[in-house]
Design a protein around this motif. Structure first.
Motif, PDB file in Angstrom:
ATOM      1  N   GLU A  51      -6.238   6.953   2.497  1.00  0.00           N
ATOM      2  CA  GLU A  51      -5.192   7.865   2.968  1.00  0.00           C
ATOM      3  C   GLU A  51      -4.506   8.540   1.785  1.00  0.00           C
ATOM      4  O   GLU A  51      -4.170   9.730   1.845  1.00  0.00           O
ATOM      5  N   VAL A  52      -4.300   7.796   0.717  1.00  0.00           N
ATOM      6  CA  VAL A  52      -3.721   8.390  -0.490  1.00  0.00           C
ATOM      7  C   VAL A  52      -4.633   9.488  -1.023  1.00  0.00           C
ATOM      8  O   VAL A  52      -4.178  10.578  -1.381  1.00  0.00           O
ATOM      9  N   ALA A  53      -5.941   9.216  -1.064  1.00  0.00           N
ATOM     10  CA  ALA A  53      -6.895  10.222  -1.524  1.00  0.00           C
ATOM     11  C   ALA A  53      -6.821  11.472  -0.661  1.00  0.00           C
ATOM     12  O   ALA A  53      -6.865  12.599  -1.165  1.00  0.00           O
ATOM     13  N   ALA A  99       1.014   3.645 -11.081  1.00  0.00           N
ATOM     14  CA  ALA A  99       1.645   3.458  -9.779  1.00  0.00           C
ATOM     15  C   ALA A  99       1.051   2.223  -9.115  1.00  0.00           C
ATOM     16  O   ALA A  99      -0.154   1.995  -9.183  1.00  0.00           O
ATOM     17  N   HIS A 100       1.922   1.450  -8.441  1.00  0.00           N
ATOM     18  CA  HIS A 100       1.471   0.215  -7.804  1.00  0.00           C
ATOM     19  C   HIS A 100       1.481   0.303  -6.285  1.00  0.00           C
ATOM     20  O   HIS A 100       1.285  -0.720  -5.613  1.00  0.00           O
ATOM     21  N   SER A 101       1.718   1.488  -5.741  1.00  0.00           N
ATOM     22  CA  SER A 101       1.688   1.676  -4.289  1.00  0.00           C
ATOM     23  C   SER A 101       1.242   3.101  -3.984  1.00  0.00           C
ATOM     24  O   SER A 101       1.197   3.962  -4.868  1.00  0.00           O
ATOM     25  N   GLY A 102       0.927   3.336  -2.711  1.00  0.00           N
ATOM     26  CA  GLY A 102       0.468   4.656  -2.315  1.00  0.00           C
ATOM     27  C   GLY A 102       1.538   5.728  -2.458  1.00  0.00           C
ATOM     28  O   GLY A 102       1.279   6.804  -2.993  1.00  0.00           O
ATOM     29  N   HIS A 103       2.756   5.438  -1.983  1.00  0.00           N
ATOM     30  CA  HIS A 103       3.832   6.424  -2.080  1.00  0.00           C
ATOM     31  C   HIS A 103       4.198   6.686  -3.544  1.00  0.00           C
ATOM     32  O   HIS A 103       4.476   7.825  -3.925  1.00  0.00           O
ATOM     33  N   ALA A 104       4.181   5.638  -4.353  1.00  0.00           N
ATOM     34  CA  ALA A 104       4.459   5.828  -5.777  1.00  0.00           C
ATOM     35  C   ALA A 104       3.375   6.671  -6.429  1.00  0.00           C
ATOM     36  O   ALA A 104       3.649   7.484  -7.325  1.00  0.00           O
ATOM     37  N   LEU A 125       0.075   2.070   1.806  1.00  0.00           N
ATOM     38  CA  LEU A 125      -0.845   3.043   2.389  1.00  0.00           C
ATOM     39  C   LEU A 125      -2.274   2.672   2.000  1.00  0.00           C
ATOM     40  O   LEU A 125      -2.510   2.218   0.882  1.00  0.00           O
ATOM     41  N   PRO A 126      -3.225   2.885   2.897  1.00  0.00           N
ATOM     42  CA  PRO A 126      -4.620   2.691   2.483  1.00  0.00           C
ATOM     43  C   PRO A 126      -4.978   3.672   1.368  1.00  0.00           C
ATOM     44  O   PRO A 126      -4.516   4.824   1.363  1.00  0.00           O
TER      45      PRO A 126
END
Length: 228
Positions: A69-71, A38-43, A65-66
């Motif tokens: 925040e993903v974590a 994945a190359h982004s937070g939402h992905a 997304l930071p």
């Protein structure tokens, strides 16, 4: 066909060059398999929900997304459980602390050498194997060993540990099908019980020997050892 027991990995980084390199490095480590990138937070959140990886390698610099925040969102009840190892160029102590607070098991600084990543993955695999045994810990030192196994590189052989005796212990354990006590091992290789126990604990710390408690009539556990 039997179900694969590989540790499945999701790689999260905004740089395709980095993800390609990490994918190649992870797939070279025996027992690990990359199931998503994945190359982004939402992905990353979508891929975690889709693939349910056991381990996520997470960069903190993402375009939407930071990473912290993903974590945090990966810990929500609607997400499948996964362990997180952060791989980031950020070195601030506050960032490292925040990653730990959000559940990161380990923090690797970019650029990460292939050997460093491999050793980290192997320590992770050894740790999860211990935790998935289904038993209970009889003593604090057994829990301490788990944390050392995850966070400590295998040290050089201590001066009190000779290569010849270490090999004799490993050979003796390999020759028996059942686990043995320090007393039994000492008798089989001709050393004192204290020496046998020292070598067994050293090898257990390195993940080469499995240590398990066995409870006797008095209720006190006796440690038994076997080769991995």
């Amino acid at each position: 066909m039997p179900e694969s027991r590989d540790i499945t990995v999701l790689i999260v980084d905004d740089d395709p060059v980095v993800t390609a390199a990490l994918q190649a490095q992870v797939n070279r480590v025996l027992g690990f398999r990359v199931v998503g990138i994945a190359h982004s937070g939402h992905a990353a959140l979508a891929a975690a929900a889709r693939f349910a990886p056991r381990l996520i390698l997470l960069d903190l610099h993402l375009p939407d997304l930071p990473g912290l925040e993903v974590a945090h969102r990966l810990r929500r009840p609607d997400q499948p459980p996964a362990d997180i190892i952060v791989i980031s160029g950020r070195k601030e102590s506050a960032t490292v602390r925040a990653a730990i607070q959000r559940g990161a098991l380990y923090y690797l600084v970019k650029p990460t050498r292939a050997g460093t990543l491999e050793q980290t993955l192997l320590r992770y695999a050894a740790t999860t194997e211990q935790l998935e045994s289904g038993g209970r810990f009889a003593e604090q030192q057994e829990i301490d060993r788990i944390f050392r196994l995850l966070h400590t590189d295998h040290p050089d052989r201590p001066k009190s540990i000779s290569a010849a005796t270490e090999q004799a212990v490993l050979d003796a354990l390999a020759d028996v099908e059942e686990d043995v006590s320090a007393h039994e091992l000492a008798a089989s290789i001709g050393v004192s019980r204290a020496t046998a126990r020292r070598y067994l604990e050293h090898l257990a710390d390195r993940g080469l020997v499995e240590a398990r408690p066995r409870y006797g009539p008095t209720g006190r556990p006796q440690h038994r050892y076997r080769s991995r």
